[in-house]
Scaffold this active site. Structure first.
Site, PDB file in Angstrom:
ATOM      1  N   LYS A  54      -2.420  10.012   2.620  1.00 13.03           N
ATOM      2  CA  LYS A  54      -3.633  10.803   2.903  1.00 13.03           C
ATOM      3  C   LYS A  54      -3.955  10.816   4.399  1.00 13.03           C
ATOM      4  O   LYS A  54      -4.641  11.698   4.887  1.00 13.03           O
ATOM      5  CB  LYS A  54      -4.821  10.205   2.132  1.00 13.03           C
ATOM      6  CG  LYS A  54      -4.702  10.367   0.618  1.00 13.03           C
ATOM      7  CD  LYS A  54      -5.884   9.685  -0.060  1.00 13.03           C
ATOM      8  CE  LYS A  54      -5.661   9.603  -1.569  1.00 13.03           C
ATOM      9  NZ  LYS A  54      -6.457   8.551  -2.186  1.00 13.03           N
ATOM     10  N   PHE A  94       3.653  -0.987   6.347  1.00 11.03           N
ATOM     11  CA  PHE A  94       4.129  -2.381   6.252  1.00 11.03           C
ATOM     12  C   PHE A  94       3.553  -3.046   4.996  1.00 11.03           C
ATOM     13  O   PHE A  94       4.273  -3.684   4.219  1.00 11.03           O
ATOM     14  CB  PHE A  94       3.717  -3.118   7.534  1.00 11.03           C
ATOM     15  CG  PHE A  94       3.633  -4.615   7.447  1.00 11.03           C
ATOM     16  CD1 PHE A  94       4.707  -5.377   7.002  1.00 11.03           C
ATOM     17  CD2 PHE A  94       2.470  -5.280   7.846  1.00 11.03           C
ATOM     18  CE1 PHE A  94       4.619  -6.772   6.935  1.00 11.03           C
ATOM     19  CE2 PHE A  94       2.379  -6.665   7.783  1.00 11.03           C
ATOM     20  CZ  PHE A  94       3.452  -7.411   7.320  1.00 11.03           C
ATOM     21  N   ASP A  99       4.009  -4.754  -0.582  1.00 10.53           N
ATOM     22  CA  ASP A  99       3.170  -4.842  -1.784  1.00 10.53           C
ATOM     23  C   ASP A  99       3.906  -4.281  -3.001  1.00 10.53           C
ATOM     24  O   ASP A  99       3.847  -4.860  -4.096  1.00 10.53           O
ATOM     25  CB  ASP A  99       1.871  -4.060  -1.549  1.00 10.53           C
ATOM     26  CG  ASP A  99       0.854  -4.248  -2.668  1.00 10.53           C
ATOM     27  OD1 ASP A  99       0.596  -5.403  -3.025  1.00 10.53           O
ATOM     28  OD2 ASP A  99       0.336  -3.249  -3.182  1.00 10.53           O
ATOM     29  N   ASP A 103       4.608  -6.296  -6.448  1.00 10.62           N
ATOM     30  CA  ASP A 103       4.108  -5.792  -7.736  1.00 10.62           C
ATOM     31  C   ASP A 103       5.214  -5.203  -8.610  1.00 10.62           C
ATOM     32  O   ASP A 103       4.944  -4.785  -9.738  1.00 10.62           O
ATOM     33  CB  ASP A 103       3.053  -4.696  -7.498  1.00 10.62           C
ATOM     34  CG  ASP A 103       1.772  -5.243  -6.882  1.00 10.62           C
ATOM     35  OD1 ASP A 103       1.599  -6.471  -6.864  1.00 10.62           O
ATOM     36  OD2 ASP A 103       0.955  -4.434  -6.400  1.00 10.62           O
ATOM     37  N   ARG A 108       5.514   5.517  -5.437  1.00  9.40           N
ATOM     38  CA  ARG A 108       4.503   5.480  -4.370  1.00  9.40           C
ATOM     39  C   ARG A 108       4.459   6.871  -3.748  1.00  9.40           C
ATOM     40  O   ARG A 108       5.485   7.420  -3.384  1.00  9.40           O
ATOM     41  CB  ARG A 108       4.894   4.419  -3.322  1.00  9.40           C
ATOM     42  CG  ARG A 108       4.131   4.460  -2.022  1.00  9.40           C
ATOM     43  CD  ARG A 108       2.727   3.957  -2.147  1.00  9.40           C
ATOM     44  NE  ARG A 108       2.634   2.555  -2.514  1.00  9.40           N
ATOM     45  CZ  ARG A 108       1.478   1.952  -2.791  1.00  9.40           C
ATOM     46  NH1 ARG A 108       0.350   2.635  -2.745  1.00  9.40           N
ATOM     47  NH2 ARG A 108       1.461   0.675  -3.154  1.00  9.40           N
ATOM     48  N   ASP A 170      -5.634 -11.846  -4.508  1.00  9.37           N
ATOM     49  CA  ASP A 170      -5.379 -10.850  -5.552  1.00  9.37           C
ATOM     50  C   ASP A 170      -4.165 -11.251  -6.404  1.00  9.37           C
ATOM     51  O   ASP A 170      -4.217 -11.226  -7.635  1.00  9.37           O
ATOM     52  CB  ASP A 170      -5.154  -9.479  -4.903  1.00  9.37           C
ATOM     53  CG  ASP A 170      -5.196  -8.338  -5.913  1.00  9.37           C
ATOM     54  OD1 ASP A 170      -5.743  -8.534  -7.016  1.00  9.37           O
ATOM     55  OD2 ASP A 170      -4.678  -7.260  -5.602  1.00  9.37           O
ATOM     56  N   LYS A 196      -8.781  -7.517   1.382  1.00  6.30           N
ATOM     57  CA  LYS A 196      -7.538  -6.760   1.168  1.00  6.30           C
ATOM     58  C   LYS A 196      -7.646  -5.300   1.620  1.00  6.30           C
ATOM     59  O   LYS A 196      -6.649  -4.697   1.998  1.00  6.30           O
ATOM     60  CB  LYS A 196      -7.145  -6.821  -0.311  1.00  6.30           C
ATOM     61  CG  LYS A 196      -5.769  -6.228  -0.598  1.00  6.30           C
ATOM     62  CD  LYS A 196      -5.383  -6.324  -2.054  1.00  6.30           C
ATOM     63  CE  LYS A 196      -4.132  -5.523  -2.330  1.00  6.30           C
ATOM     64  NZ  LYS A 196      -3.714  -5.570  -3.722  1.00  6.30           N
ATOM     65  N   PHE A 240     -16.224   1.917  -1.356  1.00  6.07           N
ATOM     66  CA  PHE A 240     -15.076   2.810  -1.528  1.00  6.07           C
ATOM     67  C   PHE A 240     -14.127   2.268  -2.610  1.00  6.07           C
ATOM     68  O   PHE A 240     -13.652   3.002  -3.471  1.00  6.07           O
ATOM     69  CB  PHE A 240     -14.333   2.950  -0.198  1.00  6.07           C
ATOM     70  CG  PHE A 240     -13.043   3.731  -0.282  1.00  6.07           C
ATOM     71  CD1 PHE A 240     -13.048   5.117  -0.230  1.00  6.07           C
ATOM     72  CD2 PHE A 240     -11.817   3.083  -0.408  1.00  6.07           C
ATOM     73  CE1 PHE A 240     -11.857   5.843  -0.310  1.00  6.07           C
ATOM     74  CE2 PHE A 240     -10.630   3.795  -0.491  1.00  6.07           C
ATOM     75  CZ  PHE A 240     -10.660   5.181  -0.439  1.00  6.07           C
ATOM     76  N   ASP A 244     -12.974   3.637  -6.264  1.00  6.10           N
ATOM     77  CA  ASP A 244     -11.566   3.786  -6.630  1.00  6.10           C
ATOM     78  C   ASP A 244     -11.294   3.160  -8.001  1.00  6.10           C
ATOM     79  O   ASP A 244     -10.609   3.740  -8.838  1.00  6.10           O
ATOM     80  CB  ASP A 244     -10.694   3.075  -5.577  1.00  6.10           C
ATOM     81  CG  ASP A 244      -9.573   3.965  -5.077  1.00  6.10           C
ATOM     82  OD1 ASP A 244      -9.800   5.165  -4.889  1.00  6.10           O
ATOM     83  OD2 ASP A 244      -8.458   3.446  -4.892  1.00  6.10           O
ATOM     84  N   ASP A 245     -11.844   1.971  -8.199  1.00 12.15           N
ATOM     85  CA  ASP A 245     -11.667   1.266  -9.474  1.00 12.15           C
ATOM     86  C   ASP A 245     -12.290   2.067 -10.624  1.00 12.15           C
ATOM     87  O   ASP A 245     -11.712   2.185 -11.701  1.00 12.15           O
ATOM     88  CB  ASP A 245     -12.321  -0.122  -9.424  1.00 12.15           C
ATOM     89  CG  ASP A 245     -11.591  -1.095  -8.507  1.00 12.15           C
ATOM     90  OD1 ASP A 245     -10.534  -0.729  -7.963  1.00 12.15           O
ATOM     91  OD2 ASP A 245     -12.091  -2.221  -8.338  1.00 12.15           O
TER      92      ASP A 245
END
Length: 363
Positions: A54, A94, A99, A103, A108, A170, A196, A240, A244-245
């Site tokens: 974005k 990075f 990440d 995960d 992505r 996390d 984070k 924010f 998002d959640d």
């Protein structure tokens, strides 16, 4: 020109700076005597991982410099602001490359995660380090003679460290393969989100712009514009992420551009933490039995429970309270700040532009 056209034009101008920086990095790489196959590899790493998102974080640096200076930027000013913006995007790249490996993510930005490409695999670890170090090469090349050079270095180092702290909490709180909701809480969620996401996504772009515009630190925390900026931007970043959640649960794929996966991925999301805080013993049993399971029926049970608990209404209440609180913080900045001749000072518009972009957003 329509708002959408102006936004697209702004993005295109920013995007045009990336190939210049990439070619500069590749020229330095070649000058170090690196072989052709390594040069091709580094090119692929940069092109695959840095542009294409974005770009909100990078564009925020340019937007903030323009607001603070209160005029159209010169070519040199624009290039330097955009360069710092692309350094934030390099930092993001990075984080994302590493990440995704942690995960074991599959996609992505609508394409396979970088580490999943043929022949890349664990080389992605070193590639992520190279994305990070490109930041410091670019800053050294273009800002070494500036009085705020060390401030830029320290800021990137400090924010990177904070983000890694958040990532650690996390990862150990919500591992994908082991569900333990007793580790979850709204306080833990807040800590993860601030470290984070909020520091590097909200405070970092603005602080970079402030240094570039010559804004000085105050003699004490109470009079330091950087502390004031942080006190507004960290709650903004938290708001924010809560949004998002919530959108991961409540937004449609058409609306948010992806399928929400927080429930099946055992994410320490605002939604599950809010549900945990409200749940009766029977509802808690449903959460424990179904959250984080790779099973569509279990996910549907959690979503139904969220509706039963009233997560939508609780989110609306949260959003209104967050908006009022952040507006109250913004209003601590004088509406007409006094500045000496040629001095740049912090302005409400910097923070209002962030808040306007995210308040009641639907994607």
């Amino acid at each position: 020109m329509s708002k959408a056209d102006a936004k697209a034009q702004k993005r295109a101008k920013f995007e045009a700076v990336f190939p210049v920086l990439r070619d500069e990095l590749l020229a330095h790489f070649a000058a170090e005597g690196m072989p052709e196959d390594a040069k091709k590899w580094y090119t692929k790493n940069l092109d695959y991982n840095v542009p294409g998102g974005k770009l909100n974080r990078g564009l925020s640096v340019v937007d903030t410099v323009e607001i603070l200076k209160g005029r159209t930027l010169t070519e040199d000013e624009y290039f330097k602001a955009a360069l710092l913006g692309w350094c934030v995007e390099l930092l993001q790249a990075f984080f994302l490359v590493s990440d995704d490996m942690m995960d074991q993510s599959v996609t992505r930005r609508g394409q396979p995660c970088y580490y999943r490409l043929d022949s890349v695999n664990y080389i992605a670890i070193n590639d992520s380090f190279m994305l990070e170090m490109a930041i410091y090469h670019l800053i050294k090349t273009h800002f070494r003679s500036e009085s705020y050079y060390v401030n830029l270095l320290e800021l990137f180092h400090e924010i990177t460290y904070k983000t890694e702290m958040g990532q650690l909490i996390d990862l150990i709180t919500a591992p994908e393969d082991h569900v333990d909701l007793s580790k979850f809480s709204l306080e833990k969620h807040k800590l993860i989100v601030i470290y984070k996401t909020a520091f590097y996504s909200f405070y970092l772009p603005v602080a970079l712009a402030m240094y570039m515009c010559g804004i000085q630190h105050g003699p004490a925390p109470s009079s330091d514009p950087y502390e004031l900026a942080r006190s507004i931007l960290i709650p903004l970043g938290e708001y924010f992420q809560v949004q998002d959640d919530f959108l991961d649960f409540a937004g449609t794929p058409e609306q948010i551009g992806k399928i929400g996966t927080d429930i099946i991925d055992n994410k320490c999301s605002w939604c599950v933490n809010t549900a945990l805080a409200q749940a009766t013993p029977a509802q808690r049993a449903v959460l424990d039995a179904n959250y984080g399971r790779k099973d569509a029926a279990a996910e549907a049970r959690i979503k139904a429970l969220y509706e039963e608990i009233g997560v939508r209404k609780l989110y609306e209440e949260y959003e209104e309270a967050a908006y009022k609180r952040i507006m109250g913080l913004i209003e601590t900045i004088p509406a007409q700040p006094t500045a000496k001749q040629g001095e740049v000072v912090l302005q409400r518009a910097v923070f209002k532009s962030f808040l306007d972009k995210i308040y009641k957003r639907q994607k």
